[in-house]
Motif scaffolding. Structure first.
Motif, mmCIF file in Angstrom:
data_model
loop_
_atom_site.group_PDB
_atom_site.id
_atom_site.type_symbol
_atom_site.label_atom_id
_atom_site.label_comp_id
_atom_site.label_asym_id
_atom_site.label_seq_id
_atom_site.Cartn_x
_atom_site.Cartn_y
_atom_site.Cartn_z
ATOM 1 N N ILE A 110 49.630 57.289 77.147
ATOM 2 C CA ILE A 110 48.709 56.251 76.584
ATOM 3 C C ILE A 110 47.411 56.800 76.277
ATOM 4 O O ILE A 110 47.477 56.584 74.999
ATOM 5 N N GLU A 111 46.783 56.815 77.199
ATOM 6 C CA GLU A 111 45.904 56.689 77.944
ATOM 7 C C GLU A 111 45.063 58.397 76.793
ATOM 8 O O GLU A 111 44.092 58.360 75.503
ATOM 9 N N ARG A 112 45.570 59.650 76.847
ATOM 10 C CA ARG A 112 45.603 60.389 75.670
ATOM 11 C C ARG A 112 45.604 60.088 74.255
ATOM 12 O O ARG A 112 44.633 60.404 74.082
ATOM 13 N N GLY A 113 46.332 59.043 74.195
ATOM 14 C CA GLY A 113 46.631 59.317 72.653
ATOM 15 C C GLY A 113 45.961 58.146 72.568
ATOM 16 O O GLY A 113 45.308 58.602 70.725
ATOM 17 N N ILE A 114 45.594 57.375 72.764
ATOM 18 C CA ILE A 114 44.058 56.323 72.435
ATOM 19 C C ILE A 114 42.488 56.994 72.619
ATOM 20 O O ILE A 114 42.173 56.918 71.319
ATOM 21 N N MET A 115 42.722 58.094 73.331
ATOM 22 C CA MET A 115 41.513 58.597 73.327
ATOM 23 C C MET A 115 41.052 59.299 72.199
ATOM 24 O O MET A 115 40.375 58.884 71.556
ATOM 25 N N CYS A 116 42.250 60.149 71.748
ATOM 26 C CA CYS A 116 42.151 61.087 70.817
ATOM 27 C C CYS A 116 41.660 60.397 69.580
ATOM 28 O O CYS A 116 41.418 60.187 68.433
ATOM 29 N N LEU A 117 43.157 59.113 69.725
ATOM 30 C CA LEU A 117 42.838 58.053 68.875
ATOM 31 C C LEU A 117 41.439 57.476 68.095
ATOM 32 O O LEU A 117 40.656 57.721 67.492
ATOM 33 N N MET A 118 40.380 57.333 69.370
ATOM 34 C CA MET A 118 39.023 56.550 69.181
ATOM 35 C C MET A 118 38.094 58.143 68.593
ATOM 36 O O MET A 118 37.145 57.387 69.025
ATOM 37 N N GLU A 119 38.628 58.837 69.241
ATOM 38 C CA GLU A 119 37.547 59.996 68.764
ATOM 39 C C GLU A 119 36.921 59.912 67.208
ATOM 40 O O GLU A 119 37.618 60.110 66.310
ATOM 41 N N GLN A 120 35.088 59.575 67.410
ATOM 42 C CA GLN A 120 35.152 59.582 65.647
ATOM 43 C C GLN A 120 34.669 60.568 65.118
ATOM 44 O O GLN A 120 35.019 60.449 63.710
ATOM 45 N N ASP A 121 34.595 61.645 65.826
ATOM 46 C CA ASP A 121 34.717 62.616 64.781
ATOM 47 C C ASP A 121 35.878 63.824 64.179
ATOM 48 O O ASP A 121 35.321 64.966 64.113
ATOM 49 N N SER A 122 36.778 63.142 64.868
ATOM 50 C CA SER A 122 38.177 63.593 64.656
ATOM 51 C C SER A 122 38.076 64.624 63.180
ATOM 52 O O SER A 122 38.260 63.930 62.408
ATOM 53 N N GLU A 123 39.029 65.695 63.369
ATOM 54 C CA GLU A 123 39.631 66.010 61.748
ATOM 55 C C GLU A 123 40.991 65.367 61.028
ATOM 56 O O GLU A 123 40.589 64.447 60.097
ATOM 57 N N VAL A 124 41.301 63.577 62.167
ATOM 58 C CA VAL A 124 41.998 63.114 61.462
ATOM 59 C C VAL A 124 41.940 61.745 61.145
ATOM 60 O O VAL A 124 41.702 61.651 60.026
ATOM 61 N N ARG A 125 40.243 61.410 61.473
ATOM 62 C CA ARG A 125 39.853 60.394 61.929
ATOM 63 C C ARG A 125 38.733 60.789 59.755
ATOM 64 O O ARG A 125 38.867 59.997 58.849
ATOM 65 N N LYS A 126 38.782 61.712 59.635
ATOM 66 C CA LYS A 126 38.006 62.143 58.620
ATOM 67 C C LYS A 126 38.822 62.485 57.251
ATOM 68 O O LYS A 126 39.182 62.012 56.590
ATOM 69 N N ARG A 127 40.809 62.958 57.633
ATOM 70 C CA ARG A 127 41.835 62.975 56.589
ATOM 71 C C ARG A 127 42.051 61.762 56.499
ATOM 72 O O ARG A 127 42.237 61.704 55.437
ATOM 73 N N VAL A 128 41.916 61.036 57.134
ATOM 74 C CA VAL A 128 42.300 59.056 57.166
ATOM 75 C C VAL A 128 41.943 58.735 55.552
ATOM 76 O O VAL A 128 42.135 57.795 55.233
ATOM 77 N N LYS A 129 40.219 58.767 56.037
ATOM 78 C CA LYS A 129 38.964 58.104 54.941
ATOM 79 C C LYS A 129 39.502 58.957 53.721
ATOM 80 O O LYS A 129 39.496 58.346 53.065
ATOM 81 N N GLU A 130 39.696 60.053 54.122
ATOM 82 C CA GLU A 130 39.868 61.040 52.303
ATOM 83 C C GLU A 130 41.312 60.101 51.710
ATOM 84 O O GLU A 130 41.168 59.976 50.472
ATOM 85 N N MET A 131 42.398 60.605 52.699
ATOM 86 C CA MET A 131 43.150 59.536 51.872
ATOM 87 C C MET A 131 43.170 57.983 51.910
ATOM 88 O O MET A 131 43.771 57.265 50.491
ATOM 89 N N SER A 132 42.286 57.202 51.840
ATOM 90 C CA SER A 132 42.047 55.919 52.064
ATOM 91 C C SER A 132 41.306 56.180 50.553
ATOM 92 O O SER A 132 41.515 54.984 49.511
#
Length: 191
Positions: free
Chosen positions: A150-172
């Motif tokens: 769970i900790e590993r998942g949360i840390m990855c989720l909260m990574e500010q410059d992650s590819e996932v965060r960029k893709r989610v912003k584009e999808m939004s």
């Protein structure tokens, strides 16, 4: 309908504390029989969560019962969402540009998690394979997800410059454009 065992709630608490991130945790007691009664509020969270958890996290976390999900996701302070991965939750998260870490409980949620994580790159995983169905009474064979996972998942989720965060912003942004006058959603409904 789904719920988590008390042992699982303790693992989540340990992980939240370890991450150091601020959190809002909507935690409800699983129903002993979801077909007869809905989940309820815990009467004493101190009996369920690790000793001293509230004291150690009082400056950065809050544990509540039911939460108005759309209102929470709309708040720009929300940096990530650990969700059961139901379709409405996925759509609401994408609309508000909030990255998710799906934790499927039952039904189509496992498929949604796979689609969002592996196929679209729009979510981070907590666990790759989910066994069982967490509708209480049917999920007795489910494996405990550890605090480390769970900790590993949360840390990855909260990574500010992650590819996932960029893709989610584009999808939004794409979601909002689709609903504008002349957008793809409006055009599709007119045909």
């Amino acid at each position: 309908m789904g719920g988590l065992r008390e042992e699982q709630a303790r693992e989540i608490a340990i992980a939240l504390e370890r991450t150091g991130h601020r959190f809002l945790w909507s935690l409800r007691r699983a129903s002993p029989n979801i077909f007869k009664e809905p989940p309820r509020e815990f009467t004493n969270l101190e009996e369920v969560l690790p000793e001293g958890f509230f004291y150690r996290t009082k400056e950065r976390g809050k544990v509540i019962g039911w939460a108005p999900q759309v209102d929470v996701l709309a708040n720009p302070a929300v940096g990530g969402f650990v969700t059961h991965g139901g379709w409405n939750s996925i759509l609401e998260s994408l609309w508000f540009g909030v990255p998710t870490a799906p934790w499927p409980l039952y039904a189509e949620q496992k498929f949604n998690a796979f689609e969002m994580e592996d196929e679209l790159g729009l979510a981070v995983e907590i666990r790759k394979y989910w066994r069982g169905d967490l509708i209480v009474g049917l999920g007795k064979d489910t494996v405990l997800v550890t605090a480390e996972e769970i900790e590993r998942g949360i840390m990855c989720l909260m990574e500010q410059d992650s590819e996932v965060r960029k893709r989610v912003k584009e999808m939004s942004e794409s979601c909002h454009v689709a609903l504008m006058d002349g957008g793809s959603s409006q055009t599709a409904l007119q045909t």
